[in-house]
Write an enzyme that holds these catalytic residues in place. Structure first.
Site, mmCIF file in Angstrom:
data_model
loop_
_atom_site.group_PDB
_atom_site.id
_atom_site.type_symbol
_atom_site.label_atom_id
_atom_site.label_comp_id
_atom_site.label_asym_id
_atom_site.label_seq_id
_atom_site.Cartn_x
_atom_site.Cartn_y
_atom_site.Cartn_z
ATOM 1 N N LYS A 1 0.859 -1.209 0.046
ATOM 2 C CA LYS A 1 0.026 0.038 -0.006
ATOM 3 C C LYS A 1 1.043 1.141 -0.072
ATOM 4 O O LYS A 1 2.244 1.076 0.558
ATOM 5 C CB LYS A 1 -0.825 0.104 1.389
ATOM 6 C CG LYS A 1 -2.123 0.870 0.923
ATOM 7 C CD LYS A 1 -3.216 0.084 0.434
ATOM 8 C CE LYS A 1 -4.359 0.937 0.085
ATOM 9 N NZ LYS A 1 -5.491 0.069 -0.454
HETATM 10 P P1 NAD Z 1 -12.804 7.703 -2.916
HETATM 11 O O1 NAD Z 1 -11.767 8.820 -2.472
HETATM 12 O O2 NAD Z 1 -13.159 7.439 -4.390
HETATM 13 O O3 NAD Z 1 -14.133 8.019 -2.102
HETATM 14 C C1 NAD Z 1 -14.292 8.009 -0.766
HETATM 15 C C2 NAD Z 1 -15.513 8.695 -0.333
HETATM 16 O O4 NAD Z 1 -15.727 8.833 0.985
HETATM 17 C C3 NAD Z 1 -15.656 10.175 -0.834
HETATM 18 O O5 NAD Z 1 -17.150 10.127 -1.192
HETATM 19 C C4 NAD Z 1 -15.451 10.905 0.198
HETATM 20 O O6 NAD Z 1 -16.061 12.255 0.514
HETATM 21 C C5 NAD Z 1 -16.171 10.185 1.626
HETATM 22 N N1 NAD Z 1 -15.689 10.549 2.966
HETATM 23 C C6 NAD Z 1 -14.537 10.673 3.371
HETATM 24 N N2 NAD Z 1 -14.574 10.898 4.634
HETATM 25 C C7 NAD Z 1 -16.056 10.728 5.075
HETATM 26 C C8 NAD Z 1 -16.762 10.841 6.079
HETATM 27 N N3 NAD Z 1 -16.052 11.099 7.462
HETATM 28 N N4 NAD Z 1 -18.103 10.534 6.268
HETATM 29 C C9 NAD Z 1 -18.556 10.271 4.950
HETATM 30 N N5 NAD Z 1 -17.830 10.232 3.631
HETATM 31 C C10 NAD Z 1 -16.877 10.538 3.699
HETATM 32 O O7 NAD Z 1 -12.102 6.409 -2.200
HETATM 33 P P2 NAD Z 1 -12.736 4.875 -2.635
HETATM 34 O O8 NAD Z 1 -11.559 4.292 -3.733
HETATM 35 O O9 NAD Z 1 -14.051 4.796 -2.992
HETATM 36 O O10 NAD Z 1 -12.237 4.127 -1.227
HETATM 37 C C11 NAD Z 1 -13.268 4.092 -0.052
HETATM 38 C C12 NAD Z 1 -12.796 2.953 0.701
HETATM 39 O O11 NAD Z 1 -12.836 1.785 -0.015
HETATM 40 C C13 NAD Z 1 -11.583 3.134 1.473
HETATM 41 O O12 NAD Z 1 -11.349 2.506 2.655
HETATM 42 C C14 NAD Z 1 -10.676 2.207 0.764
HETATM 43 O O13 NAD Z 1 -9.493 1.933 1.131
HETATM 44 C C15 NAD Z 1 -11.774 1.074 0.118
HETATM 45 N N6 NAD Z 1 -11.275 0.680 -0.888
HETATM 46 C C16 NAD Z 1 -11.205 0.844 -2.308
HETATM 47 C C17 NAD Z 1 -11.032 0.185 -3.318
HETATM 48 C C18 NAD Z 1 -10.914 0.651 -4.735
HETATM 49 O O14 NAD Z 1 -10.891 -0.020 -5.628
HETATM 50 N N7 NAD Z 1 -10.645 2.154 -4.866
HETATM 51 C C19 NAD Z 1 -10.844 -1.223 -3.199
HETATM 52 C C20 NAD Z 1 -10.837 -1.780 -1.749
HETATM 53 C C21 NAD Z 1 -11.244 -1.017 -0.730
#
Ligand code: NAD
Length: 457
Positions: free
Chosen positions: A120
Site C-alpha cells: 500500500k
Molecule cells: P474515494 O476517494 O473515491 O471515495 C471516498 C469517499 O468517502 C468520498 O466520497 C469522500 O467524500 C467520502 N468520505 C470521506 N470521509 C468521509 C466521512 N467522514 N463521512 C462520509 N464520507 C466520507 O475512495 P474509494 O476508492 O471509494 O475508497 C473508499 C474506501 O474503500 C477506502 O477505505 C478504500 O481503502 C476502500 N477500498 C477501495 C478500493 C478501490 O478499488 N478503490 C478497493 C478496496 C477497498
C-alpha cells in the site's frame, strides 16, 4: 503482543485502540489462536511488513510555490506473489495506516486467492487543495522516487482514496518513461480502459461487495432473508466504491435510503435514486443538498435504522463509542478497517452480521489481477467476461470463509442454538465472527506458501 485490549473486552475496560496497524496485528494474532500448529515466530513474521519506504520530496505548484510532501510505500508480504495495493492521497495518511492497509491487502489477496502479496502507498496531501497540474507533478515525482521499488513483477500500485484512473495513467506514463522498450502496462492497475485498464475495474469493488452479500444471504447468514429485494441500505462514502455500490444494490432490488460523503449526508426513507444522487454530486461536488432528502450528519447516518449498513469511506467509523447506536442487521465493509475490534465484538454479541473488509471489498483487487493478466497477455476481455469471472471468485471466497466459520464454530443452526444457550447462561463464550474465519483462511494460506517455499536460506 502490542495491542492493549483483548478480544471481546468490554469497551469500558480500556481505552479503545484506534491505531490501524495495531488493530491489523491483533486481528492476525486472534486468527493464529485457531492455528496452533503454526510456529509463533512465523506469526510474528507474518504480522510485520517486509519494508516501509518513506520518501520526502518537493514539487513546484501551479501557483509557483515549492511545496514539500511525505509519502510512504509499504510492502507487507510477497510470499504468494508481487506486492499489490492502492495509493492513497489524503491529509491524514500515516505510516501505520499504510502498514495496516498493506497487511490487509496480503490477507485479502489470500482470501480471494489471487497470486499477489500485500502492499500500500500514501501521500500526505489534500488533493482537493491541489490543481490537476500539481497532482500530475506530485504523482510523477512520487513514482520517480519509488524507482525500482515498484514494477510489474515486484510491487504493483492501484487506486485508493483520493486517486483514480487518471492518477494511475500518470503513474504508468512515468514508469514507462523510465523503462522504455518493454511492456510496462502491468506496473499499475486501475488504469483508464484506453490505456490498458480492464473493463469493469471501476465498478469492481462495489460489484464484488454485491456478489459477496448476495452469496452470504443465499447461504443463510441472515435468518429468514435470502435476497436483497426490498432491503434498506445506508452507505457512508459516495466515492468510487460507495457510489458504485449504491447503483448496484439499487439495481439488485434493495432500497438505498441514505448516503453521505465528506460534504454531508442525505436521507429519504422512501428511497434515493442513486442516478439522481450521482448527477447532483457531479453538479455540486457533494450528495449533500439533494432535493427531497432530509440532511443528516455523518454520525446520524451511521445510526439510521436499516437492513444493511455499508461503510465505504475510511477506517475506524464503527467504534466502541457509537456501536450501541448502530441499528442494522448486516454490515458490509467496503472500506478497509471501518470497524474497530471492540465494536466488532459488540456487533457480534448483538448478532449483527459483518461481512468483513478482507472479503467484502476484495472485488477491486480481483479485477486488478484480471487487468494485470490482460496486460501481460496483450488481451482485452469483454466486460461480461470480467464480471462473470469476478462473481465466481467472490462466490468461492465467500464459500471458503463460511466453510471455515462452520469448521470453527459449527453450522448456522448450531450457532443459533449456542446463542440461545448463551442467553440462558449455559454458555459463556460468544462464537467467533466471520472476520475471524476470513483471517484464519488468509493466515493459513499465506503460512502454507511460506512454509512450502521454505524460509530462506
Ligand atoms: P474515494 O476517494 O473515491 O471515495 C471516498 C469517499 O468517502 C468520498 O466520497 C469522500 O467524500 C467520502 N468520505 C470521506 N470521509 C468521509 C466521512 N467522514 N463521512 C462520509 N464520507 C466520507 O475512495 P474509494 O476508492 O471509494 O475508497 C473508499 C474506501 O474503500 C477506502 O477505505 C478504500 O481503502 C476502500 N477500498 C477501495 C478500493 C478501490 O478499488 N478503490 C478497493 C478496496 C477497498
Amino acid at each position: 503482543m502490542s495491542n492493549p485490549t483483548s478480544v471481546g473486552a468490554s469497551p469500558s475496560e480500556a481505552p479503545e485502540e484506534l491505531n490501524p496497524f495495531l488493530i491489523a496485528q491483533r486481528q492476525a494474532d486472534d486468527a493464529a489462536r485457531y492455528l496452533p500448529e503454526l510456529d509463533p515466530g512465523l506469526i510474528e513474521f507474518l504480522k510485520k511488513p517486509d519494508r516501509l519506504l518513506t520518501i520526502e520530496f518537493p514539487i513546484t505548484t501551479s501557483s509557483g510555490e515549492v511545496k514539500n510532501f511525505i509519502a510512504y510505500r509499504a510492502v507487507h508480504n510477497r510470499a504468494r506473489g508481487p506486492g499489490k495495493g492502492g495509493i492513497r492521497y489524503h491529509p491524514e495518511v500515516t505510516a501505520d495506516e499504510v502498514r495496516a492497509l498493506a497487511s490487509w491487502m496480503t490477507w485479502k489477496c489470500a482470501v480471494v486467492d489471487v497470486p499477489f502479496g500485500g502492499a500500500k502507498g500514501g501521500v500526505i496531501c489534500n488533493p482537493k487543495e491541489l490543481s490537476d497540474e500539481d497532482i500530475r507533478h506530485l504523482t510523477r515525482r512520487f513514482t520517480a522516487e519509488l524507482g525500482e521499488a515498484i514494477g510489474p513483477y515486484t510491487d504493483i500500485p492501484a487506486p485508493d482514496v483520493g486517486t483514480g484512473p487518471a492518477t494511475m495513467a500518470i503513474l504508468y506514463d512515468t514508469y514507462e518513461m523510465m523503462h522504455k522498450g518493454s511492456n510496462n502496462l502491468g506496473v499499475v492497475t486501475g488504469k483508464p480502459v484506453h490505456i490498458g485498464g480492464s473493463l469493469g475495474r471501476v465498478e469492481a469493488t462495489g460489484r464484488g461487495g454485491l456478489n459477496v452479500t448476495q452469496r452470504a444471504l443465499e447461504r443463510g447468514v441472515l435468518e429468514g432473508t435470502k435476497d436483497l429485494k426490498g432491503m434498506t441500505v445506508v452507505i457512508q462514502g459516495f466515492g468510487n466504491v460507495g457510489g458504485v455500490a449504491a447503483t448496484l444494490f439499487h439495481e439488485a432490488g434493495a432500497k438505498v435510503i441514505a448516503v453521505s460523503d465528506s460534504g454531508g449526508g442525505i436521507h429519504d426513507r422512501d428511497g434515493i435514486d442513486p442516478a439522481v444522487a450521482h448527477e447532483h454530486k457531479r453538479e455540486t461536488g457533494s450528495v449533500s443538498g439533494l432535493e427531497g432528502c432530509e440532511a443528516v450528519s455523518g454520525d446520524e447516518l451511521l445510526t439510521l435504522e436499516c437492513d444493511i449498513l455499508i461503510p465505504a469511506a475510511l477506517e475506524n467509523q464503527i467504534r466502541a463509542d457509537n456501536v450501541d447506536d448502530i441499528k442494522t442487521r448486516l454490515v458490509v465493509e467496503l472500506a478497509n478497517g471501518p470497524t474497530t475490534p471492540d465494536a466488532a465484538a459488540e456487533l457480534q454479541r448483538r448478532q449483527i452480521v459483518v461481512l468483513p473488509d478482507i472479503l467484502a471489498n476484495a472485488g477491486g483487487v480481483t479485477v486488478s489481477y484480471f487487468e494485470w493478466v490482460q496486460n501481460n497477455e496483450n488481451e482485452q476481455w469483454d466486460e461480461q467476461v470480467v464480471n462473470e469471472k469476478l462473481a465466481e471468485k467472490m462466490r468461492r471466497a465467500t464459500d471458503a470463509v463460511l466453510q471455515k466459520h462452520e469448521e470453527i464454530c459449527g453450522t448456522l443452526d448450531q450457532i443459533r442454538a449456542r446463542r440461545k444457550a448463551l442467553r440462558r447462561g449455559e454458555e459463556s463464550i460468544e462464537p467467533p465472527d466471520l472476520r475471524m474465519a476470513a483471517f484464519v483462511v488468509a493466515v493459513e494460506r499465506v503460512a502454507r506458501v511460506t512454509l512450502d517455499r521454505g524460509i530462506w536460506p
